[in-house]
Design a protein around this motif. Structure first.
Motif, PDB file in Angstrom:
ATOM      1  N   GLN A 351     -43.837  30.536  23.471  1.00 27.08           N
ATOM      2  CA  GLN A 351     -42.860  28.899  23.993  1.00 27.08           C
ATOM      3  C   GLN A 351     -41.601  30.352  24.411  1.00 27.08           C
ATOM      4  OE1 GLN A 351     -42.742  25.350  25.289  1.00 27.08           O
ATOM      5  NE2 GLN A 351     -44.079  26.367  25.981  1.00 27.08           N
ATOM      6  N   LYS A 352     -41.125  30.617  22.952  1.00 33.45           N
ATOM      7  CA  LYS A 352     -40.283  31.528  22.914  1.00 33.45           C
ATOM      8  C   LYS A 352     -39.720  32.824  23.904  1.00 33.45           C
ATOM      9  CE  LYS A 352     -40.774  32.096  17.678  1.00 33.45           C
ATOM     10  NZ  LYS A 352     -41.160  32.943  16.784  1.00 33.45           N
ATOM     11  N   LYS A 353     -40.910  32.688  24.849  1.00 33.51           N
ATOM     12  CA  LYS A 353     -40.100  33.637  26.355  1.00 33.51           C
ATOM     13  C   LYS A 353     -39.867  32.926  27.254  1.00 33.51           C
ATOM     14  CE  LYS A 353     -41.852  37.771  29.035  1.00 33.51           C
ATOM     15  NZ  LYS A 353     -43.705  37.918  29.186  1.00 33.51           N
ATOM     16  N   TRP A 354     -39.936  31.526  26.417  1.00 36.20           N
ATOM     17  CA  TRP A 354     -40.585  30.415  28.097  1.00 36.20           C
ATOM     18  C   TRP A 354     -38.527  30.110  27.687  1.00 36.20           C
ATOM     19  CZ3 TRP A 354     -40.415  28.204  31.693  1.00 36.20           C
ATOM     20  CH2 TRP A 354     -39.854  26.570  32.470  1.00 36.20           C
ATOM     21  N   TRP A 355     -37.910  30.163  26.142  1.00 37.95           N
ATOM     22  CA  TRP A 355     -36.810  29.191  26.251  1.00 37.95           C
ATOM     23  C   TRP A 355     -35.997  31.121  26.511  1.00 37.95           C
ATOM     24  CZ3 TRP A 355     -32.645  26.745  25.658  1.00 37.95           C
ATOM     25  CH2 TRP A 355     -31.562  27.823  25.074  1.00 37.95           C
ATOM     26  N   ALA A 356     -36.670  32.050  26.367  1.00 42.08           N
ATOM     27  CA  ALA A 356     -35.742  33.296  26.615  1.00 42.08           C
ATOM     28  C   ALA A 356     -35.595  33.692  28.507  1.00 42.08           C
ATOM     29  CB  ALA A 356     -36.222  34.539  26.316  1.00 42.08           C
ATOM     30  N   LEU A 357     -36.194  33.264  28.607  1.00 39.56           N
ATOM     31  CA  LEU A 357     -36.405  33.070  30.437  1.00 39.56           C
ATOM     32  C   LEU A 357     -35.159  31.669  31.579  1.00 39.56           C
ATOM     33  CD1 LEU A 357     -40.084  34.293  31.490  1.00 39.56           C
ATOM     34  CD2 LEU A 357     -38.047  36.095  31.645  1.00 39.56           C
ATOM     35  N   GLY A 358     -35.359  31.125  30.551  1.00 40.63           N
ATOM     36  CA  GLY A 358     -34.843  29.904  31.157  1.00 40.63           C
ATOM     37  C   GLY A 358     -34.873  28.719  31.405  1.00 40.63           C
ATOM     38  N   GLY A 359     -36.637  28.374  30.855  1.00 41.74           N
ATOM     39  CA  GLY A 359     -37.125  27.372  30.336  1.00 41.74           C
ATOM     40  C   GLY A 359     -37.088  26.977  29.575  1.00 41.74           C
ATOM     41  N   TYR A 360     -36.591  25.296  29.274  1.00 42.73           N
ATOM     42  CA  TYR A 360     -36.618  24.909  27.985  1.00 42.73           C
ATOM     43  C   TYR A 360     -37.276  24.571  26.936  1.00 42.73           C
ATOM     44  CZ  TYR A 360     -31.278  24.554  29.495  1.00 42.73           C
ATOM     45  OH  TYR A 360     -30.103  24.787  29.272  1.00 42.73           O
ATOM     46  N   SER A 361     -37.786  24.885  25.831  1.00 46.66           N
ATOM     47  CA  SER A 361     -38.772  25.132  25.515  1.00 46.66           C
ATOM     48  C   SER A 361     -38.422  23.307  24.955  1.00 46.66           C
ATOM     49  CB  SER A 361     -39.129  26.265  24.333  1.00 46.66           C
ATOM     50  OG  SER A 361     -40.163  26.044  23.066  1.00 46.66           O
ATOM     51  N   CYS A 362     -40.208  23.148  24.310  1.00 47.33           N
ATOM     52  CA  CYS A 362     -39.424  21.751  23.108  1.00 47.33           C
ATOM     53  C   CYS A 362     -40.417  22.433  21.604  1.00 47.33           C
ATOM     54  CB  CYS A 362     -40.336  20.888  23.864  1.00 47.33           C
ATOM     55  SG  CYS A 362     -39.818  20.168  25.715  1.00 47.33           S
ATOM     56  N   HIS A 363     -40.615  23.478  21.833  1.00 42.00           N
ATOM     57  CA  HIS A 363     -41.196  23.348  20.843  1.00 42.00           C
ATOM     58  C   HIS A 363     -40.293  23.560  19.121  1.00 42.00           C
ATOM     59  CE1 HIS A 363     -44.798  25.194  18.048  1.00 42.00           C
ATOM     60  NE2 HIS A 363     -45.428  25.479  19.060  1.00 42.00           N
ATOM     61  N   LYS A 364     -40.614  23.388  18.652  1.00 36.54           N
ATOM     62  CA  LYS A 364     -40.516  23.807  16.911  1.00 36.54           C
ATOM     63  C   LYS A 364     -40.171  24.982  16.291  1.00 36.54           C
ATOM     64  CE  LYS A 364     -41.077  19.495  15.144  1.00 36.54           C
ATOM     65  NZ  LYS A 364     -41.679  17.965  13.796  1.00 36.54           N
ATOM     66  N   ALA A 365     -41.117  25.989  16.811  1.00 29.32           N
ATOM     67  CA  ALA A 365     -41.269  27.645  16.166  1.00 29.32           C
ATOM     68  C   ALA A 365     -39.905  27.997  17.362  1.00 29.32           C
ATOM     69  CB  ALA A 365     -42.424  28.164  16.972  1.00 29.32           C
ATOM     70  N   VAL A 366     -39.083  27.311  18.581  1.00 27.53           N
ATOM     71  CA  VAL A 366     -37.962  27.799  19.531  1.00 27.53           C
ATOM     72  C   VAL A 366     -36.744  26.812  18.611  1.00 27.53           C
ATOM     73  CG1 VAL A 366     -37.200  27.879  21.015  1.00 27.53           C
ATOM     74  CG2 VAL A 366     -39.496  28.304  20.951  1.00 27.53           C
ATOM     75  N   LEU A 367     -36.787  25.938  18.515  1.00 30.33           N
ATOM     76  CA  LEU A 367     -35.391  24.930  18.292  1.00 30.33           C
ATOM     77  C   LEU A 367     -34.891  25.009  16.501  1.00 30.33           C
ATOM     78  CD1 LEU A 367     -36.565  21.828  20.784  1.00 30.33           C
ATOM     79  CD2 LEU A 367     -35.049  23.920  21.543  1.00 30.33           C
ATOM     80  N   ASN A 368     -36.013  25.634  16.118  1.00 34.66           N
ATOM     81  CA  ASN A 368     -35.524  25.300  14.281  1.00 34.66           C
ATOM     82  C   ASN A 368     -35.698  26.646  14.423  1.00 34.66           C
ATOM     83  OD1 ASN A 368     -35.963  22.331  14.259  1.00 34.66           O
ATOM     84  ND2 ASN A 368     -38.731  22.436  13.729  1.00 34.66           N
ATOM     85  N   ASP A 369     -35.654  27.741  14.771  1.00 38.34           N
ATOM     86  CA  ASP A 369     -35.531  29.050  14.744  1.00 38.34           C
ATOM     87  C   ASP A 369     -34.359  29.088  14.545  1.00 38.34           C
ATOM     88  OD1 ASP A 369     -34.310  31.994  14.774  1.00 38.34           O
ATOM     89  OD2 ASP A 369     -36.547  32.266  15.148  1.00 38.34           O
ATOM     90  N   PRO A 370     -33.320  29.562  12.950  1.00 36.72           N
ATOM     91  CA  PRO A 370     -32.046  29.698  12.604  1.00 36.72           C
ATOM     92  C   PRO A 370     -30.961  29.757  12.833  1.00 36.72           C
ATOM     93  CG  PRO A 370     -33.302  29.973  10.819  1.00 36.72           C
ATOM     94  CD  PRO A 370     -33.949  30.191  11.971  1.00 36.72           C
ATOM     95  N   SER A 371     -31.710  30.841  14.487  1.00 35.63           N
ATOM     96  CA  SER A 371     -30.719  31.619  15.391  1.00 35.63           C
ATOM     97  C   SER A 371     -30.508  30.610  16.920  1.00 35.63           C
ATOM     98  CB  SER A 371     -31.831  33.380  15.304  1.00 35.63           C
ATOM     99  OG  SER A 371     -32.462  32.980  16.584  1.00 35.63           O
TER     100      SER A 371
END
Length: 441
Positions: A351-371
């Protein structure tokens, strides 16, 4: 000739015998169905990791948004085997669940320890659940999305434009917080000459044939108080769909269309908005967040020239949900491999790589990351938007409900037929008819 055919037939039998074992061992393959757009390209890149890990090859069936619903709803309704995995629109979930098109994932999630608590709540309700607000899951949240706005940050920043705007309106020119402010800004830019070119105030959705104007007008309707039905009495729509406040929201959307859009935009949706913004026609553009990574990279209007903002508020503050969940098609002959893909896609590192490539993750591990809010110029606005989303009906009869709304609001906003109140009154009657035929009223 007959002898030659017989000889070739015999040869074919020998070849089949010799390579029979090899045919059985052919590479496994899954077909994933979705719309043809930038996030789909990102998913192709991401899925190379799945193939490397499992040996399962990926094939893709991507179609333009304008034919996406027709193409894949027809495929599902005909119980076709084209798609093993499908990223289906949020509004399809009710029909897909009740008609048996999707595999119910509860047991699979429990077995693989995939928890819906790990995903943003709005995306679980919007993309996965049927009936809504019950723990019955038919998809994994895959592509978070909502309506947001882009604006020409470089135009807004020009000292002469700033000074003129402040003199006229008594406030600084900045991204609007309310719909009234947005209209002021749109009126200010409408017909203005910038760099020797006539420009226009805003781009909004007006498309008639699929879902465009509905996905646009709801962003205003929600903020004036429109509701699909009585929260205490499902399918009771009188006074909620057609409340006086809802009519005011519809009137506002029409006034914005009439005052402040470019000529020839009477049947326009996502791609026309991108074209209008990229070509320098408009100061502000309504569109889905999914397109913002590509716009930010655009050599002509991206980088320092583009800014982003959340859908404005009025009496209330909402935005139209976009996005999709990923499901296993029940008619697939490759169900186990398709489920393996879902399991892989649900992993936090994927999911983190999905966001990095241009997808929009719905996973809290991505979205709740302070960065996360600093991870892209539009990331913070995306987070805010996903907390205020509302969606269209996800009923099995959603297609009929959508066509009704498309007709009524387009007739009023674009074709100048009747009043806003009359349009919404007729819409209530349309929807009552659908739900009576469904046995829900």
């Amino acid at each position: 000739m007959i002898q030659m055919v017989r000889a070739l037939g015999a040869t074919a039998v020998v070849v089949a015998s010799c390579f029979g074992g090899q045919a059985v061992a052919q590479t496994k393959q899954l077909t994933l169905c979705w719309a043809a757009w930038d996030p789909a390209n990102a998913l192709v890149e991401l899925s190379k990791d799945f193939t490397a890990k499992t040996g399962i090859q990926m094939k893709y069936e991507f179609v333009p948004w304008t034919s996406y619903a027709d193409r894949f709803l027809n495929e599902l309704n005909s119980k076709g085997k084209l798609c093993d995995v499908i990223i289906g629109d949020s509004q399809w979930i009710g029909g897909a669940a009740e008609n048996g098109h999707y595999v119910k994932l509860n047991d699979f999630f429990a077995k693989e320890k995939i928890s819906m608590d790990d995903f943003m709540p709005a995306t679980v309700v919007g993309y996965s659940e049927w009936p809504k607000n019950t723990p019955n899951y038919w998809a994994l949240p895959a592509m978070g999305d909502a309506i947001g706005w882009t604006y020409r940050k470089d135009w807004f920043a020009r000292p002469e434009i700033q000074a003129e705007f402040k003199k006229k309106y008594g406030r600084d020119l900045s991204p609007p917080q309310t719909w009234d402010e947005l209209k002021q800004i749109a009126e200010f830019f409408q017909g203005r000459e910038i760099d020797g070119k006539k420009v226009y105030g805003a781009y909004i959705y007006t498309e008639r044939g699929s879902e465009g104007i509905t996905m646009g007008v709801t962003n205003a309707l929600y903020d004036w108080g429109f509701q699909y039905d009585d929260p205490k009495k499902p399918y009771h729509m009188e006074g909620f769909v057609n409340s006086p406040d809802a009519a005011k929201g519809l009137e506002f959307y029409k006034s914005l269309y009439k005052c402040c859009t470019a000529p020839g935009m009477s049947n326009a949706y996502m791609s026309e908005g991108l074209d209008a913004f990229k070509s320098g026609q408009v100061a502000m553009q309504m569109n889905f967040f999914a397109f913002f990574p590509g716009l930010y990279k655009d050599p002509n209007v991206g980088g320092d020239k583009i800014g982003f903002f959340v859908n404005p508020k009025q009496k209330l503050h909402f935005t139209q949900l976009g996005g999709q969940g990923i499901s296993v098609v029940s008619y697939s002959d490759h169900r186990d491999d398709a489920l393996a893909y879902i399991k892989w896609f649900a992993q936090p590192d994927v999911q983190k790589k999905w966001w990095a490539l241009g997808g929009y993750s719905c996973h809290k591990a991505v979205l709740n990351d302070p960065s996360f809010p600093r991870s892209a110029p539009f990331a913070a606005d995306f987070l805010t938007s996903m907390d205020i989303v509302k969606d269209f009906w996800a009923e099995p009869a959603y297609a009929e409900l959508l066509l009704d709304m498309q007709k009524r609001v387009h007739d009023y906003v674009v074709a100048d037929k009747g009043t806003a109140q009359e349009a919404l009154d007729l819409l209530v009657k349309d929807w009552q008819k659908v739900f009576k035929e469904e046995g829900k009223m």
